[in-house]
Design a protein around this motif. Structure first.
Motif, PDB file in Angstrom:
ATOM      1  N   ILE A   1       0.860  -1.179   0.000  1.00 27.19           N
ATOM      2  CA  ILE A   1       0.000   0.000   0.000  1.00 27.19           C
ATOM      3  C   ILE A   1       0.900   1.233   0.000  1.00 27.19           C
ATOM      4  O   ILE A   1       1.778   1.366   0.854  1.00 27.19           O
ATOM      5  CB  ILE A   1      -0.937   0.004   1.220  1.00 27.19           C
ATOM      6  CG1 ILE A   1      -1.848  -1.217   1.175  1.00 27.19           C
ATOM      7  CG2 ILE A   1      -1.748   1.295   1.282  1.00 27.19           C
ATOM      8  CD1 ILE A   1      -2.647  -1.458   2.448  1.00 27.19           C
ATOM      9  N   ILE A   2       0.648   2.105  -0.975  1.00 31.15           N
ATOM     10  CA  ILE A   2       1.382   3.364  -1.080  1.00 31.15           C
ATOM     11  C   ILE A   2       0.353   4.468  -1.235  1.00 31.15           C
ATOM     12  O   ILE A   2      -0.528   4.385  -2.087  1.00 31.15           O
ATOM     13  CB  ILE A   2       2.350   3.361  -2.281  1.00 31.15           C
ATOM     14  CG1 ILE A   2       3.360   2.214  -2.151  1.00 31.15           C
ATOM     15  CG2 ILE A   2       3.065   4.707  -2.396  1.00 31.15           C
ATOM     16  CD1 ILE A   2       4.239   2.021  -3.374  1.00 31.15           C
ATOM     17  N   ASP A   3       0.456   5.494  -0.399  1.00 31.04           N
ATOM     18  CA  ASP A   3      -0.474   6.620  -0.429  1.00 31.04           C
ATOM     19  C   ASP A   3      -1.926   6.136  -0.332  1.00 31.04           C
ATOM     20  O   ASP A   3      -2.799   6.563  -1.087  1.00 31.04           O
ATOM     21  CB  ASP A   3      -0.280   7.474  -1.688  1.00 31.04           C
ATOM     22  CG  ASP A   3       1.093   8.126  -1.734  1.00 31.04           C
ATOM     23  OD1 ASP A   3       1.632   8.452  -0.658  1.00 31.04           O
ATOM     24  OD2 ASP A   3       1.630   8.315  -2.845  1.00 31.04           O
ATOM     25  N   ASP A   4      -2.165   5.189   0.581  1.00 28.46           N
ATOM     26  CA  ASP A   4      -3.498   4.638   0.863  1.00 28.46           C
ATOM     27  C   ASP A   4      -4.115   3.864  -0.297  1.00 28.46           C
ATOM     28  O   ASP A   4      -5.322   3.654  -0.328  1.00 28.46           O
ATOM     29  CB  ASP A   4      -4.469   5.742   1.315  1.00 28.46           C
ATOM     30  CG  ASP A   4      -4.010   6.409   2.600  1.00 28.46           C
ATOM     31  OD1 ASP A   4      -3.471   5.701   3.472  1.00 28.46           O
ATOM     32  OD2 ASP A   4      -4.178   7.636   2.721  1.00 28.46           O
TER      33      ASP A   4
ATOM     34  N   CYS B   1       6.771   6.621  -8.309  1.00 28.02           N
ATOM     35  CA  CYS B   1       7.385   6.650  -6.984  1.00 28.02           C
ATOM     36  C   CYS B   1       6.755   7.724  -6.109  1.00 28.02           C
ATOM     37  O   CYS B   1       6.206   8.703  -6.602  1.00 28.02           O
ATOM     38  CB  CYS B   1       8.884   6.885  -7.097  1.00 28.02           C
ATOM     39  SG  CYS B   1       9.737   5.588  -8.010  1.00 28.02           S
ATOM     40  N   SER B   2       6.876   7.520  -4.796  1.00 23.63           N
ATOM     41  CA  SER B   2       6.285   8.420  -3.817  1.00 23.63           C
ATOM     42  C   SER B   2       7.265   8.656  -2.671  1.00 23.63           C
ATOM     43  O   SER B   2       8.122   7.818  -2.384  1.00 23.63           O
ATOM     44  CB  SER B   2       4.992   7.791  -3.279  1.00 23.63           C
ATOM     45  OG  SER B   2       4.464   8.559  -2.221  1.00 23.63           O
ATOM     46  N   THR B   3       7.076   9.776  -2.003  1.00 21.66           N
ATOM     47  CA  THR B   3       7.868  10.062  -0.803  1.00 21.66           C
ATOM     48  C   THR B   3       7.290   9.350   0.415  1.00 21.66           C
ATOM     49  O   THR B   3       7.881   9.380   1.486  1.00 21.66           O
ATOM     50  CB  THR B   3       7.909  11.579  -0.538  1.00 21.66           C
ATOM     51  OG1 THR B   3       6.576  12.071  -0.445  1.00 21.66           O
ATOM     52  CG2 THR B   3       8.646  12.310  -1.651  1.00 21.66           C
ATOM     53  N   SER B   4       6.139   8.687   0.244  1.00 20.32           N
ATOM     54  CA  SER B   4       5.521   7.949   1.344  1.00 20.32           C
ATOM     55  C   SER B   4       6.166   6.587   1.520  1.00 20.32           C
ATOM     56  O   SER B   4       6.629   5.978   0.568  1.00 20.32           O
ATOM     57  CB  SER B   4       4.019   7.734   1.065  1.00 20.32           C
ATOM     58  OG  SER B   4       3.361   8.960   0.938  1.00 20.32           O
ATOM     59  N   GLU B   5       6.155   6.104   2.748  1.00 22.47           N
ATOM     60  CA  GLU B   5       6.690   4.778   3.045  1.00 22.47           C
ATOM     61  C   GLU B   5       5.757   3.695   2.493  1.00 22.47           C
ATOM     62  O   GLU B   5       4.540   3.874   2.458  1.00 22.47           O
ATOM     63  CB  GLU B   5       6.834   4.585   4.561  1.00 22.47           C
ATOM     64  CG  GLU B   5       7.882   5.470   5.205  1.00 22.47           C
ATOM     65  CD  GLU B   5       9.306   5.054   4.895  1.00 22.47           C
ATOM     66  OE1 GLU B   5       9.534   3.863   4.591  1.00 22.47           O
ATOM     67  OE2 GLU B   5      10.193   5.926   4.948  1.00 22.47           O
TER      68      GLU B   5
END
Length: 155
Positions: A83-86, A146-150
């Motif tokens: 799960i990335i960014d919900d 890609c995202s800055t979220s974990e």
């Protein structure tokens, strides 16, 4: 008044661009690459033999991989459901962790990895997912988002 509206519009556009770059970005693999074959040089050509020329050709995209450090070091990361960014994705990676001494890289493979194009993933990114699709001719298209979220693991 026109100048004020134009200034507000430019600020809004700049802010939207900053939000897009601060939260993540995409890396698109080229769908096809053209390669030029050189004539190989052999040290010893056996009597009666000659080296055959190969034609220049196009190679289609066949794969995407994510690596910890430069791909030549062969530390390919295993994709997982996450799960990335919900939002749940089937193919995800955690990138730029403390274990990725040289950073993280994406590799686009062509003709079964006969040729690979590699690109370093921005060091501010923490997670990525692959988005596969087909073009109108059914050729593979893939991008790494890609995202800055974990990355959150699916339990």
């Amino acid at each position: 008044m026109k100048g004020k509206i134009a200034s507000i519009s430019l600020i809004a556009i700049a802010w939207l661009g900053a939000v897009n770059t601060a939260n993540g970005y995409e890396i698109d693999c080229p769908a096809k690459i053209n390669i030029k074959f050189d004539h190989p040089e052999l040290e010893n050509i056996p009597d009666g033999w000659q080296v055959s020329d190969k034609k220049d050709r196009s190679l289609a995209l066949s794969s995407l991989g994510v690596y910890s450090d430069e791909p030549v070091k062969l530390f390919q990361l295993k994709p997982e459901i996450g799960i990335i960014d919900d939002k749940k994705h089937d193919i995800t990676w955690q990138v730029n962790s403390v274990y990725d001494e040289g950073g993280s890289y994406v590799s686009c493979g062509y003709n079964g990895d006969e040729v690979q194009l590699v690109k370093k993933i921005d060091s501010t990114m923490k997670s990525c997912w692959a988005d596969y699709s087909n073009d109108k001719n059914q050729a593979i298209k893939v991008k790494l988002i890609c995202s800055t979220s974990e990355l959150q693991k699916v339990k």
